[in-house]
Structures are given as C-alpha cells and as structure tokens.
Design an enzyme around this catalytic site. Sequence first.
Site, PDB file in Angstrom:
ATOM      1  N   ASP A   9      -3.601   1.742  -0.023  1.00 35.54           N
ATOM      2  CA  ASP A   9      -2.461   1.895  -0.936  1.00 35.54           C
ATOM      3  C   ASP A   9      -2.816   1.235  -2.255  1.00 35.54           C
ATOM      4  O   ASP A   9      -3.682   0.356  -2.310  1.00 35.54           O
ATOM      5  CB  ASP A   9      -1.200   1.251  -0.349  1.00 35.54           C
ATOM      6  CG  ASP A   9       0.019   1.477  -1.238  1.00 35.54           C
ATOM      7  OD1 ASP A   9       0.172   2.600  -1.774  1.00 35.54           O
ATOM      8  OD2 ASP A   9       0.814   0.544  -1.427  1.00 35.54           O
ATOM      9  N   SER A  10      -2.134   1.652  -3.304  1.00 34.80           N
ATOM     10  CA  SER A  10      -2.361   1.037  -4.608  1.00 34.80           C
ATOM     11  C   SER A  10      -1.870  -0.408  -4.629  1.00 34.80           C
ATOM     12  O   SER A  10      -2.287  -1.195  -5.479  1.00 34.80           O
ATOM     13  CB  SER A  10      -1.648   1.839  -5.703  1.00 34.80           C
ATOM     14  OG  SER A  10      -0.257   1.891  -5.450  1.00 34.80           O
ATOM     15  N   CYS A  72      -0.122   5.903   0.457  1.00 33.06           N
ATOM     16  CA  CYS A  72       0.405   5.857  -0.907  1.00 33.06           C
ATOM     17  C   CYS A  72       0.781   7.280  -1.286  1.00 33.06           C
ATOM     18  O   CYS A  72      -0.050   8.191  -1.215  1.00 33.06           O
ATOM     19  CB  CYS A  72      -0.689   5.321  -1.846  1.00 33.06           C
ATOM     20  SG  CYS A  72      -0.311   5.438  -3.610  1.00 33.06           S
ATOM     21  N   GLU A 157       7.731  -5.536  -5.989  1.00 33.42           N
ATOM     22  CA  GLU A 157       6.495  -6.307  -6.169  1.00 33.42           C
ATOM     23  C   GLU A 157       6.768  -7.710  -6.721  1.00 33.42           C
ATOM     24  O   GLU A 157       6.037  -8.650  -6.424  1.00 33.42           O
ATOM     25  CB  GLU A 157       5.533  -5.550  -7.100  1.00 33.42           C
ATOM     26  CG  GLU A 157       5.105  -4.204  -6.556  1.00 33.42           C
ATOM     27  CD  GLU A 157       3.650  -4.152  -6.131  1.00 33.42           C
ATOM     28  OE1 GLU A 157       2.846  -4.891  -6.696  1.00 33.42           O
ATOM     29  OE2 GLU A 157       3.341  -3.358  -5.218  1.00 33.42           O
ATOM     30  N   CYS A 191       8.216   6.835  -1.637  1.00 34.20           N
ATOM     31  CA  CYS A 191       7.344   5.742  -2.061  1.00 34.20           C
ATOM     32  C   CYS A 191       7.441   4.668  -0.994  1.00 34.20           C
ATOM     33  O   CYS A 191       8.547   4.326  -0.558  1.00 34.20           O
ATOM     34  CB  CYS A 191       7.760   5.182  -3.415  1.00 34.20           C
ATOM     35  SG  CYS A 191       6.822   3.708  -3.907  1.00 34.20           S
ATOM     36  N   HIS A 193       7.119   1.583  -1.029  1.00 35.36           N
ATOM     37  CA  HIS A 193       7.800   0.327  -1.383  1.00 35.36           C
ATOM     38  C   HIS A 193       9.305   0.393  -1.086  1.00 35.36           C
ATOM     39  O   HIS A 193       9.946  -0.636  -0.861  1.00 35.36           O
ATOM     40  CB  HIS A 193       7.654   0.030  -2.886  1.00 35.36           C
ATOM     41  CG  HIS A 193       6.316  -0.486  -3.290  1.00 35.36           C
ATOM     42  ND1 HIS A 193       5.190   0.298  -3.308  1.00 35.36           N
ATOM     43  CD2 HIS A 193       5.918  -1.714  -3.706  1.00 35.36           C
ATOM     44  CE1 HIS A 193       4.165  -0.421  -3.732  1.00 35.36           C
ATOM     45  NE2 HIS A 193       4.575  -1.646  -3.969  1.00 35.36           N
TER      46      HIS A 193
END
Length: 273
Positions: A9-10, A72, A157, A191, A193
């Site tokens: 994943d990024s 991702c 994040e 996504c 996240h």
Amino acid sequence: MSGPIGIFDSGYGGLTILHGIRQLLPQYDYVYLGDNARAPYGPRSFDVVYQFTRQAVQHLFDRGCHLVILGCNTASAKALRTIQQNDLPQIDPERRVLGIIRPTAEVIGKLTTSRHVGVLATEGTIKSESYNLEIKKLYPDISVVGVACPFWVPLVEYNEADSPGADYFVKKRIDEIMRKDPLIDALILGCTHYPILMPKILKYLPAGVRVVPQGEYVAESLYQYLLRHPQMEQKCSRGATVRYYTTENPVKFKESAQMFLHESIDVENISLP
C-alpha cells in the site's frame, strides 16, 4: 520454493486489508510494505503511480513473494493492469499480482437491492472510473456514482479521525453522494483508510444504506483464488509470521499502525529506487 504473501500500500490503509486476510487465512506468512515516504498516491498521475507500484512489487518479489496483493485502491486502479499484462510476463510468468477493486465489485451485486451504489474514494480512484467499469461489466443494471474525499486520508494518517474537524469533512462527502443519488443503498469505501472513519460515516449516513469496507471481501476472494490455483497456494509459505517494511520513519509507522491493527509490531525501513 515457497515464500510469504506480499501486501503493498502507499501508506497505512492496506493494513485493513492485511487484517481482513489474516482473520481468514492466519496460517500463511505475510510481508507488508508501505510506501509512506511517497504517500499519498491519490493525486498522482497514472504513470507515477505505475512506476512507484512496479518498484514496490519488484521489491516484494525480491523478498521471496510469489503472490502480491495491491492493498491500495489507487494502485489497483492505475497500475494493476499494466503490471499484469506488460511486466509479469517479463519478470516471471509464474508470479501473480492481484488488486482489490475486482473482489469488491464482484460482491456488490449481492449487497444492493435498489441497484444504486455509491463509491467514496481518493481523487485518483474516482477519476479512473475503475469501480464503475468493473461493476458495469458484472452487473450492467447497477447504477454507480462516485465522490472523491480528498481530506479523508490525511485525517486518518494524522490521527484526527476522532476529531470534531473530521465530522465536517465526513458529513460533507456523505451529503454530496446522497444528493447525487438518493436511491443508493450500498456505499463502497473505495480507500483502505476509510474504515477508520467508520463511526463518523455511520453517524451521517441515512438509515438503510449498507457500508461496504473491503477487508473481508478481499480476504474471501483471496481464499477462493488459492483454492482455484493450488499451484500458487503451494508457493505460499506457512508460518503465521508477518514482517513490516516502510519507506518512511519506522517509529512513526509503528505508532500509526496501531490505529489499524491494535497491536504492537516491529518495522524496518527500506528504500525503493
């Protein structure tokens, strides 16, 4: 020779995919790679995302992975097909790279009654229209609308998912997608996240709309894939170990990863070309 299953994943979001997979398939070894130094991928061009993703996949191959999951959505949308069609035949036709958009598209037909589906994702994933294309291929009768949520990843994040500011940004995008199509009864979190924002998503989502996070569906898809491809399954080593790597500060990664995994982990720093 067998090796771990790679998950890329990024940043941190792919940890939700890893968690879902380990819940269903705890017996395998895993290697997780987060390209945190170059995140986020969402606003980047197709070519840059492809180059970064290809470098990460090669790194995981070099660590013995025969199978890599792009955990991702942006990488799955912008890089997966090119890597599968152009790169794998040259690198090693025996290795495999899988994405996370197709597994989500495959199950959505069972999760919507109204046949109206919403997608919340990064700008890159929405612009690629990958969900629209995959869902339409499988279910031509389903209407799909998408909305980009540019501030949602930074909220997660920077550990602001529980802040009052998060309420504003979450409500804004929920209201926007429901205005676009009030008949939506299934909402894909496109996504990895976004599940961290689940309490606030549920707070502002109208009653009767089902939220579709990806972890459990990607895990089930991987399970079925390994059943269909025993030759690949045999290349996945069994030791129930997980190794974590990041291109950024491992201390920061370790702290932030606890939001996604709720456990303490060891992390190593690596460099990509």
